[in-house]
Enzyme design. Structure first.
Site, short mmCIF file in Angstrom:
data_model
loop_
_atom_site.label_atom_id
_atom_site.label_comp_id
_atom_site.label_asym_id
_atom_site.label_seq_id
_atom_site.Cartn_x
_atom_site.Cartn_y
_atom_site.Cartn_z
N SER A 136 8.40 2.21 -11.20
CA SER A 136 8.03 2.72 -12.53
C SER A 136 6.57 3.20 -12.59
CB SER A 136 8.26 1.64 -13.58
OG SER A 136 7.61 0.46 -13.21
N ILE A 177 -0.01 -5.29 -5.11
CA ILE A 177 -1.37 -5.69 -4.72
C ILE A 177 -1.74 -6.97 -5.46
CG2 ILE A 177 -2.21 -3.39 -4.09
CD1 ILE A 177 -3.44 -3.29 -6.95
N LEU A 223 12.42 -1.99 -6.57
CA LEU A 223 12.23 -2.47 -7.94
C LEU A 223 12.26 -1.32 -8.94
CD1 LEU A 223 9.35 -5.04 -7.24
CD2 LEU A 223 11.83 -5.38 -7.08
N TYR A 241 0.18 8.10 3.31
CA TYR A 241 -0.30 7.26 2.21
C TYR A 241 -1.83 7.20 2.15
CZ TYR A 241 4.55 5.49 2.35
OH TYR A 241 5.92 5.37 2.37
N LYS A 272 6.29 -2.95 -3.00
CA LYS A 272 4.84 -2.76 -2.98
C LYS A 272 4.21 -3.61 -4.08
CE LYS A 272 1.25 -0.61 -5.12
NZ LYS A 272 0.92 -0.35 -6.54
N LEU A 306 6.00 -5.84 3.17
CA LEU A 306 5.08 -5.35 2.13
C LEU A 306 5.03 -3.83 2.20
CD1 LEU A 306 2.95 -6.23 -0.06
CD2 LEU A 306 1.23 -5.74 1.70
N GLY A 307 5.38 -3.18 1.10
CA GLY A 307 5.23 -1.73 1.01
C GLY A 307 3.79 -1.37 0.66
N LYS A 313 13.81 -8.41 16.04
CA LYS A 313 14.10 -9.00 14.74
C LYS A 313 13.24 -8.30 13.70
CE LYS A 313 15.59 -13.75 15.34
NZ LYS A 313 15.15 -15.15 15.36
#
Length: 325
Positions: free
Chosen positions: A216, A265, A213, A50, A263, A19-20, A13
């Site tokens: 940006s 924080i 999203l 990353y 993503k 969370l990115g 599953k």
């Protein structure tokens, strides 16, 4: 109420919201992981390139495992093989480095980050004097066969692809004894990826949307590019449903059964981004969002060559974004 996960062909599953961690700075990502876990996230998306897997590992060590807040089997962790590690001899060492950094015994999903290989070594972005990337001739089909060994060894539960086009996915399927379970690509209402998603679903792959999203906060952002979070259709639906624009964008995806890895924080946004399972869009509202598609791609890695900003890999024969999908 929508189911909050999809079933992979492996029987696992996979939570629809994760969370990115791309662009989450060391010093911030540990707290973000802990906020996410306490907000109910059970899916974390990572990648060696990353540069923050060690710190993510600290958060996982404190929060995950027997006697901790989250049992390991309840958490779905993804990481990605970087372009400099495509040579079959480099694949297992790269994964073992990721496992050591994340302080995990296995990954739930391991993705090939891009279809093409960079020059072997520990510099993630090997470059020529003029700023162009130094490539390696290893083909992704060779890399795939090396990835399959990791499943046999119990180090990885599922394999997948990132930034591959439909032709490249079929190419991998033609040699795969362990079939890819997931494709991760940029996806949002401006880049709906309908054909690619249909292609994947027909072949038993689920799809994860990165930058759902609109991303940006990228370094190479163009001043004239459209801002997805300010799109009037999105703002109108946000007002109508009493939700944030981000929740509108994420709800559209989960209602299409597309996994998202926003993503953040910021603790309140981390919480908000997972609160998308207690409202639904009508077919008409889904159509309004579907109609925003303009095949606008935010994520095209850029480099400076002779003082000019140019797409980093567009001239490579395996560059995925020259095909229609």
């Amino acid at each position: 109420m929508t189911a909050s996960s999809v079933l992979l062909h492996t029987g696992q599953k996979m939570p629809l919201i994760g969370l990115g961690t791309w662009k989450s700075e060391p010093g911030q990502v540990k707290a973000a992981i802990k906020h996410a876990l306490s907000a109910g996230y059970r899916h974390i998306d990572c990648a060696s390139v990353y540069g923050n897997e060690t710190e993510i590992g600290e958060a996982l060590k404190e929060s995950v495992g027997s006697g901790k807040a989250v049992p390991r089997e309840e958490l779905f962790v993804t990481s990605k093989l970087w372009n400099t590690k495509h040579h079959p001899e480099d694949v297992e060492p790269a994964l073992r480095k990721t496992l050591a950094d994340l302080q995990l015994e296995y990954l739930d999903l391991y993705l090939m980050h891009w279809p093409y290989a960079f020059e072997r070594g520990d510099n993630p972005f090997p470059k020529n004097a003029d700023g162009t990337v130094r490539y390696d001739s290893t083909h992704y089909k060779e890399t795939w066969k090396a990835l399959e060994v990791l499943v046999a060894k119990g180090l990885v539960k599922a394999l997948g692809l990132s930034n591959f086009n439909s032709r490249q996915i079929d190419d991998v399927l033609s040699v795969a004894s362990v079939r890819p379970a997931v494709l991760q690509v940029e996806c949002h209402p401006y880049l709906a990826q309908n054909e690619l998603i249909a292609h994947c679903h027909a072949r038993g792959l689920e799809v994860t949307a990165y930058s759902p999203l609109g991303s940006s906060d990228r370094a190479w952002r163009h001043p004239d590019e459209p801002v997805l979070l300010e799109e009037p259709v999105v703002l109108a639906l946000a007002e109508k449903h009493g939700r944030s624009p981000a929740q509108i964008l994420l709800r559209w995806q989960v209602q299409r059964k597309v996994i998202c890895i926003p993503k953040s924080i910021n603790p309140s946004r981390i919480l908000q981004n997972i609160q998308v399972f207690d409202f639904t869009f009508s077919p008409e509202e889904m159509k309004q969002l579907d109609a925003l598609n303009k095949n606008w791609r935010y994520i095209v890695p850029m480099i400076t060559v002779d003082g000019k900003r140019v797409p980093r890999d567009a001239g490579h024969p395996l560059y995925p974004f020259n095909d229609p999908y």
